[in-house]
Scaffold this active site. Structure first.
Site, PDB file in Angstrom:
ATOM      1  N   SER A 123       0.801  -1.224   0.000  1.00 35.90           N
ATOM      2  CA  SER A 123       0.000   0.000   0.000  1.00 35.90           C
ATOM      3  C   SER A 123       0.835   1.275   0.000  1.00 35.90           C
ATOM      4  O   SER A 123       0.319   2.353  -0.286  1.00 35.90           O
ATOM      5  CB  SER A 123      -0.945   0.017   1.207  1.00 35.90           C
ATOM      6  OG  SER A 123      -0.218   0.151   2.417  1.00 35.90           O
ATOM      7  N   LYS A 178       0.770   4.593   6.896  1.00 35.55           N
ATOM      8  CA  LYS A 178       0.270   5.411   5.791  1.00 35.55           C
ATOM      9  C   LYS A 178       0.911   6.790   5.863  1.00 35.55           C
ATOM     10  O   LYS A 178       1.626   7.122   6.799  1.00 35.55           O
ATOM     11  CB  LYS A 178      -1.256   5.568   5.869  1.00 35.55           C
ATOM     12  CG  LYS A 178      -2.051   4.271   5.954  1.00 35.55           C
ATOM     13  CD  LYS A 178      -2.039   3.473   4.665  1.00 35.55           C
ATOM     14  CE  LYS A 178      -2.828   2.162   4.830  1.00 35.55           C
ATOM     15  NZ  LYS A 178      -2.724   1.307   3.630  1.00 35.55           N
TER      16      LYS A 178
END
Length: 278
Positions: free
Chosen positions: A42, A119
């Site tokens: 990701s 993230k």
């Protein structure tokens, strides 16, 4: 008898040494740095599956999420951070708290599942964030993006789940070259980094997210392969992340291996050792 007493004392001393070592390691992990393996794609190409890094916990101070969760499925061990430091939870504050900066790569605790995620911080408290045609808008202003060629990798099983990557040039057979468009994105504070894109996906066009006070909005750099704040927990996403759920900032990759095990030395990626995280 003397020999047996010496033997018993030796066993006791060994146990004490192990206990002390575990206590020291626990304190070190709780207060200073937490190891983190990258399990998914990701955050490509900033972080690759198999990158190993230490998370700096001192940057943002300490909350209940600073306590480690210990999960060893094979042994049936599942000790959550709340089991250890639950008394510190509930007020969305931190001890010796420091504010994260827009663009930081952050490890945080998922607001519902409690799993650790990594993230990039895009939206600060009070911001209005919207995605249009894959481009983030912050408070109505589009984030700058400049095309920067393509990111290439082999179409092959990756990570613990052995899933092949998604490709902009699909269909691609196993062993083929998987391509994604690459761009350099620059946030309003001047922070720049690479992002990847595959094509038009459902999360490439969203409504306006108004980030509540004391919470943050995160996105993965591999935009079409990231479960992040664009989707709420009700749809198995992340949603907004409270301040107290931040664990620390990822600053540098220490080690990297592209294989199924770190012991497969022929899969080590030496060019990523000690690489700073942009």
């Amino acid at each position: 008898m003397a020999d047996k007493a010496k033997q018993d004392n030796g066993i006791v001393e060994t146990i004490k040494t192990i206990v002390y070592a575990l206590l020291i390691a626990g304190v070190f992990r709780t207060l200073f740095f937490q190891p983190f393996w990258i399990p998914s794609g990701s955050m490509k190409d900033t972080l690759l599956i198999g990158d190993f890094l230490f998370v700096n916990k001192m940057t943002y101070g300490y909350s209940y999420a600073s306590c480690p969760s210990i999960r060893i499925q094979r042994l049936g061990i599942n000790i959550d951070a709340k089991d250890i430091c639950g008394w510190f939870d509930g007020d969305n504050t931190r001890l010796f708290g420091g504010e994260p900066e827009r663009g930081d790569v952050v490890v945080f605790r998922h607001p519902v599942s409690g799993q650790d995620y990594i993230k990039r911080l895009i939206g600060m408290p009070g911001d209005k964030v919207q995605i249009k045609a894959g481009l983030p808008y912050i408070n109505g202003v589009p984030v700058k993006q400049m095309p920067d060629g393509v990111f290439e990798e082999l179409k092959e099983p990756q990570g613990p789940e052995r899933r092949p990557p998604s490709c902009e040039n699909d269909p691609v057979g196993l062993g083929g070259v998987c391509v994604k468009s690459r761009a350099i994105e620059t946030l309003p504070n001047g922070k720049s980094y690479a992002v990847l894109n595959i094509g038009n996906r459902s999360e490439d066009n969203t409504g306006i997210y108004t980030v509540p006070e004391g919470q943050y909005f995160f996105m993965g750099d591999n935009r079409d392969n990231s479960i992040d704040s664009r989707v709420g927990p009700a749809r198995r996403g992340v949603g907004f992340v409270p301040y107290e759920n931040l664990i620390g900032r990822a600053d540098r990759i220490m080690f990297s291996s592209g294989g199924r095990s770190m012991f497969y030395f022929w899969t080590w990626r030496g060019d990523r050792f000690f690489k700073a995280i942009e």
